[in-house]
Design a protein around this motif. Structure first.
Motif, mmCIF file in Angstrom:
data_model
loop_
_atom_site.group_PDB
_atom_site.id
_atom_site.type_symbol
_atom_site.label_atom_id
_atom_site.label_comp_id
_atom_site.label_asym_id
_atom_site.label_seq_id
_atom_site.Cartn_x
_atom_site.Cartn_y
_atom_site.Cartn_z
ATOM 1 N N GLU A 1 0.483 51.734 62.864
ATOM 2 C CA GLU A 1 1.011 50.512 62.255
ATOM 3 C C GLU A 1 1.520 50.834 60.852
ATOM 4 O O GLU A 1 1.164 51.874 60.283
ATOM 5 C CB GLU A 1 -0.073 49.445 62.188
ATOM 6 C CG GLU A 1 -1.280 49.867 61.370
ATOM 7 C CD GLU A 1 -2.450 48.908 61.504
ATOM 8 O OE1 GLU A 1 -2.491 48.124 62.463
ATOM 9 O OE2 GLU A 1 -3.321 48.946 60.629
ATOM 10 N N PRO A 2 2.328 49.964 60.263
ATOM 11 C CA PRO A 2 2.781 50.190 58.891
ATOM 12 C C PRO A 2 1.582 50.230 57.935
ATOM 13 O O PRO A 2 0.664 49.423 58.048
ATOM 14 C CB PRO A 2 3.668 48.983 58.595
ATOM 15 C CG PRO A 2 4.055 48.448 59.925
ATOM 16 C CD PRO A 2 2.915 48.746 60.845
ATOM 17 N N HIS B 1 4.464 53.686 51.228
ATOM 18 C CA HIS B 1 4.277 52.827 52.396
ATOM 19 C C HIS B 1 5.193 53.349 53.504
ATOM 20 O O HIS B 1 6.369 53.597 53.248
ATOM 21 C CB HIS B 1 4.625 51.379 52.067
ATOM 22 C CG HIS B 1 4.370 50.452 53.209
ATOM 23 N ND1 HIS B 1 3.127 49.925 53.451
ATOM 24 C CD2 HIS B 1 5.181 49.996 54.184
ATOM 25 C CE1 HIS B 1 3.184 49.160 54.533
ATOM 26 N NE2 HIS B 1 4.433 49.194 54.987
ATOM 27 N N GLN B 2 4.640 53.530 54.704
ATOM 28 C CA GLN B 2 5.438 54.029 55.819
ATOM 29 C C GLN B 2 5.271 53.148 57.041
ATOM 30 O O GLN B 2 4.221 52.529 57.244
ATOM 31 C CB GLN B 2 5.035 55.466 56.186
ATOM 32 C CG GLN B 2 5.458 56.468 55.137
ATOM 33 C CD GLN B 2 5.239 57.892 55.587
ATOM 34 O OE1 GLN B 2 4.166 58.228 56.061
ATOM 35 N NE2 GLN B 2 6.251 58.719 55.407
ATOM 36 N N GLU B 3 6.306 53.120 57.851
ATOM 37 C CA GLU B 3 6.293 52.368 59.105
ATOM 38 C C GLU B 3 5.481 53.128 60.157
ATOM 39 O O GLU B 3 5.219 54.323 60.022
ATOM 40 C CB GLU B 3 7.718 52.153 59.608
ATOM 41 C CG GLU B 3 8.561 51.298 58.678
ATOM 42 C CD GLU B 3 7.974 49.910 58.470
ATOM 43 O OE1 GLU B 3 7.514 49.295 59.450
ATOM 44 O OE2 GLU B 3 7.973 49.434 57.319
ATOM 45 N N HIS C 1 5.358 60.989 61.846
ATOM 46 C CA HIS C 1 5.893 61.407 60.550
ATOM 47 C C HIS C 1 5.515 62.863 60.304
ATOM 48 O O HIS C 1 4.536 63.357 60.855
ATOM 49 C CB HIS C 1 5.327 60.538 59.424
ATOM 50 C CG HIS C 1 5.632 59.097 59.585
ATOM 51 N ND1 HIS C 1 6.788 58.531 59.110
ATOM 52 C CD2 HIS C 1 4.938 58.099 60.185
ATOM 53 C CE1 HIS C 1 6.791 57.249 59.403
ATOM 54 N NE2 HIS C 1 5.678 56.960 60.058
#
Length: 91
Positions: A24-25, A47-49, A53
């Motif tokens: 989740e973000p 902050h990442q979606e 990654h």
């Protein structure tokens, strides 16, 4: 849950890829430490979606000096969880 994968290649020189999965973000920090617990490099603090990654560590510290050969820990930190893994830098 958040998944931190083993870096590749390991051992490495001059750089290595660190991959992690976010369900989740979330705000993520990824920090490299030496075996004495001293911060060597903060790779991300954003902050990442949700999703897969990755980040590359180039073997440099926070002052962009080359890190010494040895064992390092990479530590992912979010609001919900944290996890650590070991890696080996060989020169």
């Amino acid at each position: 849950s958040i998944q931190l994968h083993q870096n590749y290649p390991n051992p490495f020189n001059p750089e290595t890829l660190i991959r992690y999965d976010l369900p989740e973000p979330v705000h993520v920090s990824l920090i490299i430490y030496n075996t004495r617990g001293q911060q060597v490099r903060r790779l991300i603090d954003i902050h990442q979606e949700a999703g897969v990654h990755w980040v590359i560590w180039d073997g440099l510290n926070d002052t962009f000096q080359s890190a010494a050969s040895g064992i390092y820990l990479y530590h992912i930190i979010t609001d919900q969880r944290s996890d650590k893994r070991k890696m080996l830098l060989l020169k």
